[in-house]
Each structure stands twice: as C-alpha cells, then as structure tokens.
Design an enzyme around this catalytic site. Sequence first.
Site, mmCIF file in Angstrom:
data_model
loop_
_atom_site.group_PDB
_atom_site.id
_atom_site.type_symbol
_atom_site.label_atom_id
_atom_site.label_comp_id
_atom_site.label_asym_id
_atom_site.label_seq_id
_atom_site.Cartn_x
_atom_site.Cartn_y
_atom_site.Cartn_z
ATOM 1 N N ILE A 1 0.832 -1.206 0.000
ATOM 2 C CA ILE A 1 0.000 0.000 0.000
ATOM 3 C C ILE A 1 0.871 1.261 0.000
ATOM 4 O O ILE A 1 0.582 2.226 -0.710
ATOM 5 C CB ILE A 1 -0.955 -0.055 1.225
ATOM 6 N N ASN B 1 2.330 5.391 7.144
ATOM 7 C CA ASN B 1 1.745 4.141 6.624
ATOM 8 C C ASN B 1 2.387 2.871 7.154
ATOM 9 O O ASN B 1 1.701 1.853 7.274
ATOM 10 C CB ASN B 1 1.862 4.170 5.085
ATOM 11 N N TYR C 1 -2.901 -5.295 17.219
ATOM 12 C CA TYR C 1 -3.144 -4.618 15.939
ATOM 13 C C TYR C 1 -4.439 -3.798 15.997
ATOM 14 O O TYR C 1 -4.501 -2.690 15.464
ATOM 15 C CB TYR C 1 -3.225 -5.681 14.836
ATOM 16 N N LYS D 1 -4.726 0.285 15.581
ATOM 17 C CA LYS D 1 -5.418 0.899 14.437
ATOM 18 C C LYS D 1 -6.581 1.784 14.900
ATOM 19 O O LYS D 1 -6.843 2.837 14.325
ATOM 20 C CB LYS D 1 -5.895 -0.187 13.469
HETATM 21 P P1 NAD Z 1 3.661 -4.601 3.276
HETATM 22 O O1 NAD Z 1 4.354 -5.545 4.198
HETATM 23 O O2 NAD Z 1 3.493 -4.999 1.844
HETATM 24 O O3 NAD Z 1 4.361 -3.178 3.331
HETATM 25 C C1 NAD Z 1 4.766 -2.614 4.551
HETATM 26 C C2 NAD Z 1 6.082 -1.879 4.371
HETATM 27 O O4 NAD Z 1 6.418 -1.305 5.627
HETATM 28 C C3 NAD Z 1 7.223 -2.812 3.986
HETATM 29 O O5 NAD Z 1 7.945 -2.257 2.898
HETATM 30 C C4 NAD Z 1 8.070 -2.896 5.245
HETATM 31 O O6 NAD Z 1 9.465 -3.078 4.975
HETATM 32 C C5 NAD Z 1 7.797 -1.560 5.877
HETATM 33 N N1 NAD Z 1 8.041 -1.551 7.323
HETATM 34 C C6 NAD Z 1 7.775 -2.532 8.225
HETATM 35 N N2 NAD Z 1 8.170 -2.156 9.456
HETATM 36 C C7 NAD Z 1 8.689 -0.911 9.327
HETATM 37 C C8 NAD Z 1 9.265 0.001 10.241
HETATM 38 N N3 NAD Z 1 9.403 -0.302 11.549
HETATM 39 N N4 NAD Z 1 9.682 1.195 9.773
HETATM 40 C C9 NAD Z 1 9.576 1.509 8.465
HETATM 41 N N5 NAD Z 1 9.064 0.674 7.538
HETATM 42 C C10 NAD Z 1 8.621 -0.525 7.979
HETATM 43 O O7 NAD Z 1 2.238 -4.347 3.957
HETATM 44 P P2 NAD Z 1 0.974 -3.463 3.549
HETATM 45 O O8 NAD Z 1 -0.174 -4.388 3.580
HETATM 46 O O9 NAD Z 1 1.241 -2.634 2.362
HETATM 47 O O10 NAD Z 1 0.867 -2.548 4.849
HETATM 48 C C11 NAD Z 1 0.880 -1.135 4.783
HETATM 49 C C12 NAD Z 1 -0.076 -0.597 5.832
HETATM 50 O O11 NAD Z 1 -1.398 -1.001 5.482
HETATM 51 C C13 NAD Z 1 0.145 -1.105 7.247
HETATM 52 O O12 NAD Z 1 -0.043 -0.050 8.172
HETATM 53 C C14 NAD Z 1 -0.927 -2.157 7.428
HETATM 54 O O13 NAD Z 1 -1.275 -2.357 8.773
HETATM 55 C C15 NAD Z 1 -2.036 -1.525 6.632
HETATM 56 N N6 NAD Z 1 -3.120 -2.428 6.230
HETATM 57 C C16 NAD Z 1 -2.908 -3.433 5.352
HETATM 58 C C17 NAD Z 1 -3.952 -4.261 4.990
HETATM 59 C C18 NAD Z 1 -3.775 -5.399 4.003
HETATM 60 O O14 NAD Z 1 -4.718 -6.191 3.831
HETATM 61 N N7 NAD Z 1 -2.655 -5.541 3.347
HETATM 62 C C19 NAD Z 1 -5.234 -4.041 5.515
HETATM 63 C C20 NAD Z 1 -5.413 -3.002 6.413
HETATM 64 C C21 NAD Z 1 -4.350 -2.184 6.744
#
Ligand code: NAD
Length: 279
Positions: free
Chosen positions: A23, A95, A180, A184
């Site tokens: 995302i 994010n 989590y 959130k």
């Molecule tokens: P993802 O794992 O594909 O991307 C997350 C990125 O954050 C990765 O590049 C990772 O290296 C980086 N990251 C992790 N820990 C970190 C830290 N301590 N400092 C800096 N960077 C860090 O996951 P995603 O699904 O794209 O998640 C992005 C956001 O979306 C998150 O906040 C997640 O909770 C939220 N989210 C995701 C979903 C889903 O279904 N994928 C649903 C709801 C919310």
Amino acid sequence: MATLDKFDVTGRSALVTGAASGIGLAYAEAMAEGGAKVTLADIDIEGAEREAERLRGEGHDARAAALDVSDEEATGRVFDEHDAAYGGLDIAFANAGIDTGAGFWNPGGYRNPDGQVDTYDPKRWDKSIAVNLSGIFYTVHHAVRIMKKPGRANGRTGGSVICTASNAGLVTEPIVGLPYMPAKAGILHMVRALGLELAEFGIRVNAIAPGPFVTNIGGGWVKNDPVARKAWDAIVPLGRMAEPDQIKPLALLLASDASDYMTGSHAVIDGGMMLGKYQ
Ligand code: NAD
C-alpha cells in the site's frame, strides 16, 4: 478551478513511510504520477532504493531513505533530510505497519494456542504498539514540525497528512493479533484529535482504513497460498481482495486539494467487508 485540476499535486513534495512495498508503494507511485516529488522511507532500504530508482527511470523525482518508524530520532532525521532535499513538505503518509501474529481464532476452525489474551507474548504486544501506533505518532509529529516551518520552496503553507489504519480498527477481527486492533483504533482517534488541533494551521489529517489487500504483510502468505486467497476472495462482498493499485485514487484525493474540506475523517476501502455477512 476545474474539478480534475484539484487532484494535481505538481510541485509539491510527499514523504511515505513503508514505501518499499504494498500500500505504501502504491501511495508513493500515486504521488509521483500526480506530479509530486517523493521520499520513499522504509526499514527495507534496498527495496526503497529499488523503487525510487524505478520511479526516477519513469521520469519522476524520487529519493529513498532508511527508516525504522519506531525510532523517534531517526524519524526526525529523515524528515529533516526530506526538508533539505525538497525545500519543505506538503504531504505525509504515515503508513508503515506490521502484522503481529495470529489472533485468538484460526480460520481452520480452532483457537490459536499463542493467540489468546492470556498466552499472547507481551513482547509482541510491545513491538506492535511501537511500530503500528507510536510509529504513526512519531511520523506525524515530525511531518507537522516540517509543515509548520515558514519559507517553503514552493510558497505553500499547510499540508495533508494521511495515516493508514485498517477496518480492524473499526470492527473486531478474530484472526488478527490482539494489539493490531487497538493500535489501528488509536490511529483513527488520533486523526480526529489532530484534525481539530491542526485545522487552524491549514494542515488536514485523515485516515485510510483498508480491508484485505494483496501485499507482503505477514510475509505475503496470501500471495503464495491459492487456497487462502480463494477463501479471502469468497468472503469479500465485491468478490475479491484488492490490489495495491486500487488505493491510488483515494490516496490522491486525500493528499490533494480535491479533499480541501475533509479533515479528521477516515475512508474505508474494503470491498464491503464491514457491511456484514448474509451467506
Ligand atoms: P507490506 O508488508 O506490503 O508493506 C509494509 C512496508 O512497511 C514494507 O515495505 C516494510 O518493509 C515496511 N516496514 C515494516 N516495518 C517498518 C518500520 N518499523 N519502519 C519503516 N518501515 C517498515 O504491507 P501493507 O499491507 O502494504 O501494509 C501497509 C499498511 O497497510 C500497514 O499499516 C498495514 O497495517 C495496513 N493495512 C494493510 C492491509 C492489508 O490487507 N494488506 C489491511 C489493512 C491495513
């Protein structure tokens, strides 16, 4: 101004945390495609460098920064470097977030032995809150510090801050690790409080609450497990998990003047997951 012109972010600069994947990467791409200069900050510096280089190859202005959002001082340095490189900050995406392990229920039909409130490892709780809630605060704290500075290179004032929450911050999710959810939910309420605090400065703060997106979260298990993917697709009213690209128009809306009367709010993008079940 023509409606479509309000989405234009040309000449502005944006910083996205967690921008190497999923995302966050889609947010960074949306900003670059919209005309903004963008810093891709991530704990995975190789991934951030790779994606920034790709965006530069496509003619955009992008740079990478190594960042662990649970490190407050490092977060401050990354924002100072962005300020020095781009002469201010107009848009920030708080994010970065992590999966925190299994919740109390396993979709296989049993209780996870280490996912109960009485068995959940307190260290996992601390790690989740440090990244998923404190990390968002540190990011917004430093973003606003830079946005309030006078003398931005493009002459603008104010700004737009967008925090990634989750529908797990609005409803309970038995398969999601316990911390989590309050992390959130905490983001969503922090966004409301900051919408009020920062309105006077022309700084808008909003949240995006995604449902199930196909990303690398939790090791990207859903990408590699067709059975799990099919099961997830089946429970989404719109019939499928989302691809990261699908969040880009919403990101551009909240980042740009197209949302200039929105603050303290959240947008749910979940294929109808929160509407309930009927079969
Ligand atoms: P993802 O794992 O594909 O991307 C997350 C990125 O954050 C990765 O590049 C990772 O290296 C980086 N990251 C992790 N820990 C970190 C830290 N301590 N400092 C800096 N960077 C860090 O996951 P995603 O699904 O794209 O998640 C992005 C956001 O979306 C998150 O906040 C997640 O909770 C939220 N989210 C995701 C979903 C889903 O279904 N994928 C649903 C709801 C919310």
